[in-house]
Design a protein around this motif. Structure first.
Motif, mmCIF file in Angstrom:
data_model
loop_
_atom_site.group_PDB
_atom_site.id
_atom_site.type_symbol
_atom_site.label_atom_id
_atom_site.label_comp_id
_atom_site.label_asym_id
_atom_site.label_seq_id
_atom_site.Cartn_x
_atom_site.Cartn_y
_atom_site.Cartn_z
ATOM 1 N N VAL A 115 0.806 -1.212 0.000
ATOM 2 C CA VAL A 115 0.000 0.000 0.000
ATOM 3 C C VAL A 115 0.845 1.272 0.000
ATOM 4 C CG1 VAL A 115 -1.774 1.269 1.262
ATOM 5 C CG2 VAL A 115 -1.906 -1.206 1.100
ATOM 6 N N SER A 116 1.899 1.334 0.818
ATOM 7 C CA SER A 116 2.703 2.553 0.834
ATOM 8 C C SER A 116 3.491 2.736 -0.452
ATOM 9 C CB SER A 116 3.655 2.625 2.016
ATOM 10 O OG SER A 116 3.789 1.453 2.696
ATOM 11 N N GLY A 117 3.926 1.643 -1.055
ATOM 12 C CA GLY A 117 4.604 1.741 -2.335
ATOM 13 C C GLY A 117 3.664 2.246 -3.421
ATOM 14 N N VAL A 118 2.415 1.786 -3.374
ATOM 15 C CA VAL A 118 1.406 2.262 -4.319
ATOM 16 C C VAL A 118 1.184 3.758 -4.145
ATOM 17 C CG1 VAL A 118 -1.055 2.171 -4.883
ATOM 18 C CG2 VAL A 118 0.230 0.060 -4.638
ATOM 19 N N ALA A 119 1.152 4.221 -2.908
ATOM 20 C CA ALA A 119 0.977 5.657 -2.647
ATOM 21 C C ALA A 119 2.110 6.452 -3.284
ATOM 22 C CB ALA A 119 0.911 5.927 -1.151
ATOM 23 N N ASN A 120 3.324 5.956 -3.199
ATOM 24 C CA ASN A 120 4.463 6.641 -3.822
ATOM 25 C C ASN A 120 4.340 6.669 -5.337
ATOM 26 O OD1 ASN A 120 5.528 6.997 -1.310
ATOM 27 N ND2 ASN A 120 7.342 5.746 -1.648
ATOM 28 N N VAL A 121 3.941 5.566 -5.922
ATOM 29 C CA VAL A 121 3.796 5.503 -7.376
ATOM 30 C C VAL A 121 2.691 6.455 -7.836
ATOM 31 C CG1 VAL A 121 3.126 4.017 -9.310
ATOM 32 C CG2 VAL A 121 4.706 3.168 -7.572
ATOM 33 N N ARG A 122 1.570 6.459 -7.139
ATOM 34 C CA ARG A 122 0.470 7.359 -7.517
ATOM 35 C C ARG A 122 0.898 8.820 -7.412
ATOM 36 N NH1 ARG A 122 -4.319 6.118 -8.716
ATOM 37 N NH2 ARG A 122 -5.313 7.869 -7.686
ATOM 38 N N ALA A 123 1.643 9.150 -6.366
ATOM 39 C CA ALA A 123 2.130 10.530 -6.216
ATOM 40 C C ALA A 123 3.083 10.887 -7.356
ATOM 41 C CB ALA A 123 2.824 10.702 -4.869
ATOM 42 N N ALA A 124 3.963 9.968 -7.718
ATOM 43 C CA ALA A 124 4.897 10.221 -8.820
ATOM 44 C C ALA A 124 4.149 10.405 -10.137
ATOM 45 C CB ALA A 124 5.895 9.066 -8.934
ATOM 46 N N LEU A 125 3.103 9.626 -10.352
ATOM 47 C CA LEU A 125 2.312 9.775 -11.573
ATOM 48 C C LEU A 125 1.612 11.125 -11.623
ATOM 49 C CD1 LEU A 125 0.761 6.205 -11.888
ATOM 50 C CD2 LEU A 125 2.478 7.245 -13.378
#
Length: 65
Positions: free
Chosen positions: A26-36
């Motif tokens: 979940v936290s890795g997904v949050a980072n990817v979404r923020a980067a996108l």
């Protein structure tokens, strides 16, 4: 709202695993979404956006997403 966030995180986690072979929690997904989101800004066109995967997805294999 919280349910929506977890559904979105689950969808993104599945997409990363399916398309890139990257198992992300979940936290890795949050980072990817923020980067996108950052990459979508016109000022960042043709720039490289980097993020770190801060967790692994193994612990989430038994979860619904």
């Amino acid at each position: 709202m919280l349910r929506f966030l977890f559904e979105t995180a689950g969808q993104m986690s599945n997409r990363l695993a399916r398309e890139l072979g990257v198992l992300v929690g979940v936290s890795g997904v949050a980072n990817v979404r923020a980067a996108l989101r950052i990459a979508e800004k016109p000022a960042n066109k043709n720039k490289m956006i980097v993020t770190l995967r801060c967790d692994a997805g193994e612990r989430y294999l038994s979860h619904w997403f």
